[in-house]
Motif scaffolding. Sequence first.
Motif, PDB file in Angstrom:
ATOM      1  N   SER A  60       0.810  -1.229   0.000  1.00  0.00           N
ATOM      2  CA  SER A  60       0.000   0.000   0.000  1.00  0.00           C
ATOM      3  C   SER A  60       0.836   1.269   0.000  1.00  0.00           C
ATOM      4  CB  SER A  60      -0.948   0.000   1.203  1.00  0.00           C
ATOM      5  OG  SER A  60      -1.974  -0.949   1.049  1.00  0.00           O
ATOM      6  N   GLN A  61       1.883   1.317   0.820  1.00  0.00           N
ATOM      7  CA  GLN A  61       2.645   2.561   0.925  1.00  0.00           C
ATOM      8  C   GLN A  61       3.337   2.908  -0.386  1.00  0.00           C
ATOM      9  OE1 GLN A  61       2.360   4.561   3.719  1.00  0.00           O
ATOM     10  NE2 GLN A  61       3.140   5.984   2.185  1.00  0.00           N
ATOM     11  N   VAL A 111       2.253   2.187  -3.311  1.00  0.00           N
ATOM     12  CA  VAL A 111       1.185   2.686  -4.185  1.00  0.00           C
ATOM     13  C   VAL A 111       0.858   4.132  -3.854  1.00  0.00           C
ATOM     14  CG1 VAL A 111      -1.277   2.452  -4.740  1.00  0.00           C
ATOM     15  CG2 VAL A 111       0.182   0.419  -4.644  1.00  0.00           C
ATOM     16  N   LEU A 112       0.656   4.437  -2.573  1.00  0.00           N
ATOM     17  CA  LEU A 112       0.291   5.793  -2.168  1.00  0.00           C
ATOM     18  C   LEU A 112       1.387   6.794  -2.522  1.00  0.00           C
ATOM     19  CD1 LEU A 112      -1.328   4.995   1.291  1.00  0.00           C
ATOM     20  CD2 LEU A 112      -2.516   5.648  -0.820  1.00  0.00           C
ATOM     21  N   ASP A 113       2.640   6.380  -2.355  1.00  0.00           N
ATOM     22  CA  ASP A 113       3.758   7.281  -2.651  1.00  0.00           C
ATOM     23  C   ASP A 113       3.868   7.597  -4.141  1.00  0.00           C
ATOM     24  OD1 ASP A 113       4.398   7.308   0.016  1.00  0.00           O
ATOM     25  OD2 ASP A 113       6.056   5.890  -0.156  1.00  0.00           O
ATOM     26  N   LEU A 159       1.252   7.960  -6.292  1.00  0.00           N
ATOM     27  CA  LEU A 159       0.080   8.623  -6.848  1.00  0.00           C
ATOM     28  C   LEU A 159       0.420  10.003  -7.396  1.00  0.00           C
ATOM     29  CD1 LEU A 159      -2.630   7.789  -4.142  1.00  0.00           C
ATOM     30  CD2 LEU A 159      -2.375   6.744  -6.399  1.00  0.00           C
ATOM     31  N   LEU A 188      -4.413  -4.369  -0.479  1.00  0.00           N
ATOM     32  CA  LEU A 188      -4.218  -2.920  -0.550  1.00  0.00           C
ATOM     33  C   LEU A 188      -5.231  -2.181   0.330  1.00  0.00           C
ATOM     34  CD1 LEU A 188      -3.464  -2.393  -4.359  1.00  0.00           C
ATOM     35  CD2 LEU A 188      -1.845  -2.573  -2.463  1.00  0.00           C
ATOM     36  N   ASP A 233      -5.005  -0.688   3.145  1.00  0.00           N
ATOM     37  CA  ASP A 233      -4.568   0.607   3.681  1.00  0.00           C
ATOM     38  C   ASP A 233      -4.606   1.716   2.641  1.00  0.00           C
ATOM     39  OD1 ASP A 233      -4.158  -0.638   6.097  1.00  0.00           O
ATOM     40  OD2 ASP A 233      -1.982  -0.815   5.866  1.00  0.00           O
ATOM     41  N   ALA A 234      -4.529   1.355   1.383  1.00  0.00           N
ATOM     42  CA  ALA A 234      -4.561   2.360   0.313  1.00  0.00           C
ATOM     43  C   ALA A 234      -5.970   2.619  -0.205  1.00  0.00           C
ATOM     44  CB  ALA A 234      -3.663   1.922  -0.847  1.00  0.00           C
ATOM     45  N   GLN A 235      -6.905   1.733   0.071  1.00  0.00           N
ATOM     46  CA  GLN A 235      -8.219   1.814  -0.567  1.00  0.00           C
ATOM     47  C   GLN A 235      -8.993   3.096  -0.267  1.00  0.00           C
ATOM     48  OE1 GLN A 235      -9.954  -1.994   0.440  1.00  0.00           O
ATOM     49  NE2 GLN A 235      -9.316  -2.901  -1.512  1.00  0.00           N
ATOM     50  N   THR A 255      -7.950   6.157   0.165  1.00  0.00           N
ATOM     51  CA  THR A 255      -7.403   7.214  -0.690  1.00  0.00           C
ATOM     52  C   THR A 255      -7.737   6.956  -2.152  1.00  0.00           C
ATOM     53  OG1 THR A 255      -5.586   7.623   0.843  1.00  0.00           O
ATOM     54  CG2 THR A 255      -5.281   8.368  -1.421  1.00  0.00           C
ATOM     55  N   LEU A 256      -7.603   5.700  -2.590  1.00  0.00           N
ATOM     56  CA  LEU A 256      -7.902   5.380  -3.982  1.00  0.00           C
ATOM     57  C   LEU A 256      -9.373   5.632  -4.295  1.00  0.00           C
ATOM     58  CD1 LEU A 256      -5.854   2.062  -4.395  1.00  0.00           C
ATOM     59  CD2 LEU A 256      -5.169   4.404  -4.963  1.00  0.00           C
TER      60      LEU A 256
END
Length: 378
Positions: free
Chosen positions: A116-117, A119-121, A123, A142, A144-146, A148-149
């Motif tokens: 997740s991290q 992925v977030l980094d 974006l 994912l 933890d990223a969902q 934000t996505l």
Amino acid sequence: MTMTAQAGVGQNARPFIHGPEEAAVLEALRSGQYNHSGITDEFETRIARFLGVADTVAVASGTTALHIALLAAGVGPGHEVIVPSFTFCATVQAVLAVGARPRFIEVNPRTLCVESQEVLDALTSHTRAVLPVLYGGRAVDLTDAQPTLAERCISIVEDAAHAFGSHQGTRRVGATGALTCFSFGPIKNLTCGLGGMLVPRTPQEADICRRLRGLGIVESPARRAKTTTYTVDGFGLRAQMSSLNAAIGIAQLAHFPQAEAKRRALWRAYSAALQDVPGLALIDVDVDRSVPHLCAVRVLHDRDRVFHTLRERGIGVGTHYPPNHLQPAFAQWRRPLPVTEQVGREIMTLPFHQHLTDTDITRVADELRQALTQGTAR
């Protein structure tokens, strides 16, 4: 001296046929319907039941599934798709096919999957989709990223080519809410000879995927047969799954519990045989929840020498995969990915298919240990 490849260990991967596939193909041949047919519809229904989902859409290949999924998710020119560099090049080609740009990210060197991290980094304002690759059959969480996505209307499109039958928590991969793509190619956990499948998120998305696979034609093949015209309402591909391939898939699915058990047993046998081997790291596929597609290791020193030594001794090792951001075709999207580049220098896959025996696993492990020891002695 090069040794003759032994049956089993001489092949990195090999299809496994249970027996009924031959009769199933013959019956499909005799039906005279070789394009999408009722057999394909039946395969879709059975896979949906197996996964515990409302619908599935069968297509010509796993790569085609990714292409159609990205189109259905609204990905196109000007968009970026976050994708690991460490995957088969087909994943990246699907991104280019819709006119988008790949934004390559790192993987965890222990699992070879994205997290997740990372992925977030990665974006940006241009990100439209995230394309995690379920390497070796391991599910990618994912969670933890969902949030934000979802807030940014970014779709998750799963490349689950390796992961048919695997679980994420209590649910099968494909039943977790992502737009999921499977491959049923020759050496996959379940083979149709050639084929792929999408698990759509909504009935509307299922309709879009069916039109995209069928040249943009609105009506189903069964409905078209009963009318004097049809409607084309947009772009489409000729990407249907043949009834011949679907027939193989139906026969394979009936025996999937045996395939699942065998592949887990093989991976566990490798894990036990390779314990405490110096200079080697086994990639963790989370075997208790996965149906392993392959058995990958990182050779921490002198991978190329070990690879060629084993090939010369009749052991069918492979390399899955060379990093994509270093490929000439994708050079314009290259960015520093030191973890991926290191893994690319170390990765090696061991023979892994359902024809293997415990004796075969022992032989591969012994040959690998010997090859590693020879390098240390120099």
